[in-house]
Scaffold this motif. Structure first.
Motif, PDB file in Angstrom:
ATOM      1  N   SER A  22       0.798  -1.218   0.000  1.00 50.65           N
ATOM      2  CA  SER A  22       0.000   0.000   0.000  1.00 50.65           C
ATOM      3  C   SER A  22       0.838   1.278   0.000  1.00 50.65           C
ATOM      4  O   SER A  22       0.328   2.353  -0.267  1.00 50.65           O
ATOM      5  N   SER A  23       2.136   1.180   0.321  1.00 48.48           N
ATOM      6  CA  SER A  23       3.018   2.344   0.233  1.00 48.48           C
ATOM      7  C   SER A  23       4.457   1.875   0.262  1.00 48.48           C
ATOM      8  O   SER A  23       4.744   0.744   0.693  1.00 48.48           O
ATOM      9  N   CYS A  24       5.339   2.743  -0.166  1.00 49.35           N
ATOM     10  CA  CYS A  24       6.772   2.441  -0.114  1.00 49.35           C
ATOM     11  C   CYS A  24       7.224   2.345   1.339  1.00 49.35           C
ATOM     12  O   CYS A  24       8.034   1.480   1.688  1.00 49.35           O
ATOM     13  N   LEU A  46       4.605   4.653  -5.253  1.00 47.56           N
ATOM     14  CA  LEU A  46       3.647   5.009  -6.296  1.00 47.56           C
ATOM     15  C   LEU A  46       2.721   6.119  -5.802  1.00 47.56           C
ATOM     16  O   LEU A  46       1.577   6.231  -6.223  1.00 47.56           O
ATOM     17  N   SER A  47       3.243   6.945  -4.887  1.00 45.05           N
ATOM     18  CA  SER A  47       2.450   8.082  -4.398  1.00 45.05           C
ATOM     19  C   SER A  47       2.485   9.204  -5.446  1.00 45.05           C
ATOM     20  O   SER A  47       3.249   9.128  -6.407  1.00 45.05           O
ATOM     21  N   PRO A  48       1.643  10.226  -5.308  1.00 43.97           N
ATOM     22  CA  PRO A  48       1.404  11.142  -6.440  1.00 43.97           C
ATOM     23  C   PRO A  48       2.604  11.947  -6.957  1.00 43.97           C
ATOM     24  O   PRO A  48       2.578  12.392  -8.083  1.00 43.97           O
ATOM     25  N   THR A  49       3.649  12.118  -6.161  1.00 47.63           N
ATOM     26  CA  THR A  49       4.788  12.889  -6.675  1.00 47.63           C
ATOM     27  C   THR A  49       5.737  12.009  -7.476  1.00 47.63           C
ATOM     28  O   THR A  49       6.714  12.500  -8.030  1.00 47.63           O
ATOM     29  N   LYS A  50       5.467  10.721  -7.519  1.00 47.71           N
ATOM     30  CA  LYS A  50       6.406   9.797  -8.151  1.00 47.71           C
ATOM     31  C   LYS A  50       6.087   9.607  -9.639  1.00 47.71           C
ATOM     32  O   LYS A  50       5.042  10.049 -10.107  1.00 47.71           O
ATOM     33  N   LEU A  51       6.983   8.912 -10.343  1.00 52.22           N
ATOM     34  CA  LEU A  51       6.834   8.822 -11.802  1.00 52.22           C
ATOM     35  C   LEU A  51       5.645   7.987 -12.246  1.00 52.22           C
ATOM     36  O   LEU A  51       5.037   8.250 -13.281  1.00 52.22           O
ATOM     37  N   GLU A  66      -1.833   6.017  -3.994  1.00 55.26           N
ATOM     38  CA  GLU A  66      -0.869   5.472  -3.044  1.00 55.26           C
ATOM     39  C   GLU A  66      -0.456   4.099  -3.566  1.00 55.26           C
ATOM     40  O   GLU A  66      -1.180   3.475  -4.332  1.00 55.26           O
ATOM     41  N   GLY A  67       0.683   3.636  -3.091  1.00 53.45           N
ATOM     42  CA  GLY A  67       1.115   2.290  -3.454  1.00 53.45           C
ATOM     43  C   GLY A  67       2.615   2.157  -3.394  1.00 53.45           C
ATOM     44  O   GLY A  67       3.347   3.144  -3.381  1.00 53.45           O
ATOM     45  N   GLY A  68       3.063   0.915  -3.326  1.00 57.67           N
ATOM     46  CA  GLY A  68       4.497   0.637  -3.314  1.00 57.67           C
ATOM     47  C   GLY A  68       4.756  -0.717  -3.944  1.00 57.67           C
ATOM     48  O   GLY A  68       3.841  -1.549  -4.062  1.00 57.67           O
TER      49      GLY A  68
END
Ligand SMILES: *Cc1c(COP(=O)(O)O)cnc(C)c1O
Length: 399
Positions: A81-83, A203-208, A213-215
Motif C-alpha cells: 500500500s506504500s513504499c 507510487l504516491s502522487p509525486t512519483k513517476l 498510493e502504493g508501493g
C-alpha cells in the motif's frame, strides 16, 4: 546585461517581478504535475473492478506484480500500500533489529521506516557529486551493531550499487534500496529493482508512476517475497493462523488499475524529462553559483526531481531568497531535502555516535527543486531558467 543565454535571449529582457517586471508566468506553475493515465484508459478497468466487488489485493494487483516484474527484470515483485510499509516489511522480514546505515539527505520516510521496523537508523553523509550515500561515510559508520545499509537512489539518480554491494558483502550486511524515485532508472543498462537484497518503489502522487498510493517491493529472493506477501496481509498463512504479527499493507484494486495504466507512461515521461533536464543545464550553465547533480555516464536518471544547488556567494543570494522570489514569478519550487533527517525534531533523541555530516548540511541548505515534467515543454523550462537567471542579474536591486 549584454550577455546572451544559449537560446539567444538577452539576459536583461527578463526583469524580476520583485523588481517591477511581469511575472514569468500568469498563474502558478506547480512543482508537481502527477503523471496520471488518461481517464478513458482506466474507466473500463474501474468499472470492471467495481462491478466485480473484489476491490482489494485481487487480480489487478496480481497483474501489476506481473507487469512490474518484467519491467524491472527481477524475479519477484510484491505490491503493497506504500513504499514506507514496503520498507518496514522488508526490514522486518529480513529480521533486522540493530543499526541500519542510511543517508541523512533523503525524504523523512526512509528513516521512519527503520524506526517502525524496530531498528535504529545511523545517519551518514552523502557525496557532494551525485548526492547519494557516501561510501567513505558508510565504511566509517559500520560497527558490530550494523545489520544493514538502506541506500536511496536520490531524485532517481542511481546509487553506486556495485560498490555498496561489495561493502555489504564484505561486512555481512543486508543491502536495501529505497527506490521511491527510481522507477525507470538504469544502471549500466540494467533496471533499478534487481540490486541488493530488495528495492522498494513508491507510487504516491509525486512519483513517476502513481496509483494515488502504493508501493512495489522488488527482489530476487523468493523467500523474502513470500514472507512479505504474508506480512502485508496481517501475517495470515491462509487459514487465519498467523505466521507472524503482520499488518495491513495491501494494495487496492482501483489503485492497481491506475498503476497498470501508468507503467507504460513511465519511459516516455522519463525520456522527455531527460531532454528538459539537459535544457535546464544548458540554459543555466552560464549562471554563477548554480551546480547540478552528477550522473554516471552509464546510468539513467529518472528525473523524478530536478534539483539544483545555489551557492549564495556566487549567485548573489541564498536559497531561501530565491525560493521566495520565484513564487513572485509564479514558479513553485521545493526545498528537497531540507532539513536533512539528522536535523529533524524526530531524531534529536537518537543515541547517535557523532558523525560528520558536513556535505549533507551544506547541500540541504542550498538545494532547490525546480518544476520538471513533460507538460512544461521547452518553453516552460526556458522561462523558469530565465526567471531564475534574472534573480542573479538583478541581485543588487532585490535584497
Ligand atoms: C515518497 C518517498 C517515500 C515514501 O513513499 P510512500 O509510498 O509515500 O510511502 C520514501 N522514500 C523516499 C525517498 C520518497 O521520496
Amino acid at each position: 546585461m549584454e550577455r546572451l543565454s544559449p537560446t539567444g535571449v538577452l539576459d536583461g529582457e527578463k526583469i524580476p517581478a520583485a523588481a517591477g517586471g511581469k511575472p514569468a508566468f500568469d498563474s502558478m506553475v506547480p512543482i508537481i504535475y502527477p503523471n496520471m493515465p488518461p481517464w478513458e484508459s482506466i474507466r473500463k478497468r474501474f468499472e470492471k473492478i467495481y462491478r466485480s466487488r473484489m476491490i482489494t489485493n485481487f487480480e489487478t494487483v496480481k497483474e501489476v506484480e506481473r507487469v512490474a516484474k518484467s519491467y524491472l527484470e527481477v524475479d519477484n515483485v510484491v505490491a503493497v500500500s506504500s513504499c514506507t510499509l514496503g520498507l518496514i516489511l522488508t526490514l522486518k522480514a529480513l529480521g533486522i533489529t540493530g543499526e541500519v546505515i542510511v543517508p541523512s539527505f533523503t525524504f523523512s520516510a526512509t528513516g521512519h521506516a527503520i524506526y517502525w521496523a524496530g531498528a535504529t537508523p545511523v545517519f551518514v553523509d552523502c557525496s557532494n557529486r551525485d548526492w547519494n550515500i557516501s561510501l567513505e561515510s558508510v565504511e566509517k559508520a559500520i560497527s558490530h551493531r550494523t545489520e544493514a545499509i538502506l541506500a536511496v537512489h536520490i531524485f532517481g539518480n542511481p546509487s553506486p550499487v556495485h560498490a555498496l554491494d561489495e561493502i555489504s558483502q564484505k561486512n555481512g550486511l543486508k543491502l536495501i534500496f529505497d527506490a521511491a524515485h527510481a522507477f525507470g532508472a538504469c544502471i549500466s543498462g540494467k533496471p533499478a529493482g534487481g540490486f541488493g537484497d530488495a528495492e522498494v518503489f513508491s507510487l504516491s502522487p509525486t512519483k513517476l508512476v502513481t496509483g494515488g498510493e502504493g508501493g512495489l517491493l522488488a527482489t530476487n529472493n523468493g523467500e523474502l517475497a513470500e514472507f512479505v506477501k504474508k506480512l502485508r496481509n496481517y501475517g495470515d498463512k491462509g487459514n487465519y493462523d498467523c505466521l507472524a504479527p503482520g499488518i495491513n499493507a495491501r494494495m487496492e484494486e482501483l489503485n492497481a488499475a491506475m498503476i497498470l495504466e501508468g507503467i507504460p507512461l513511465a519511459d516516455p515521461e522519463i525520456i522527455s524529462r531527460q531532454r528538459l533536464a539537459a535544457l535546464y543545464r544548458e540554459e543555466l550553465s552560464w549562471v554563477p553559483g548554480i551546480t547540478f547533480q552528477e550522473v554516471h555516464p552509464e546510468n539513467h536518471h529518472t528525473y523524478k526531481d530536478f534539483t539544483i544547488l545555489i551557492d549564495p556567494d556566487e549567485f548573489g543570494m541564498n536559497r531561501d531568497s530565491v525560493y521566495s522570489l520565484l513564487i513572485k514569478e509564479n514558479i513553485q519550487t521545493k526545498k528537497y531535502f531540507y532539513p536533512p533527517l539528522h536535523m529533524q525534531s524526530a531524531y534529536q533523541n537518537l543515541p547517535q555516535r557523532a558523525m560528520e555530516l558536513g556535505v549533507t548540511e551544506k547541500i540541504s541548505k542550498n538545494v532547490l527543486t525546480l518544476p520538471l515534467y513533460s507538460q512544461l515543454g521547452e518553453t516552460g523550462v526556458r522561462k523558469i531558467a530565465a526567471g531564475l537567471a534574472s534573480l542573479h542579474i538583478y541581485r543588487d536591486n532585490l535584497l
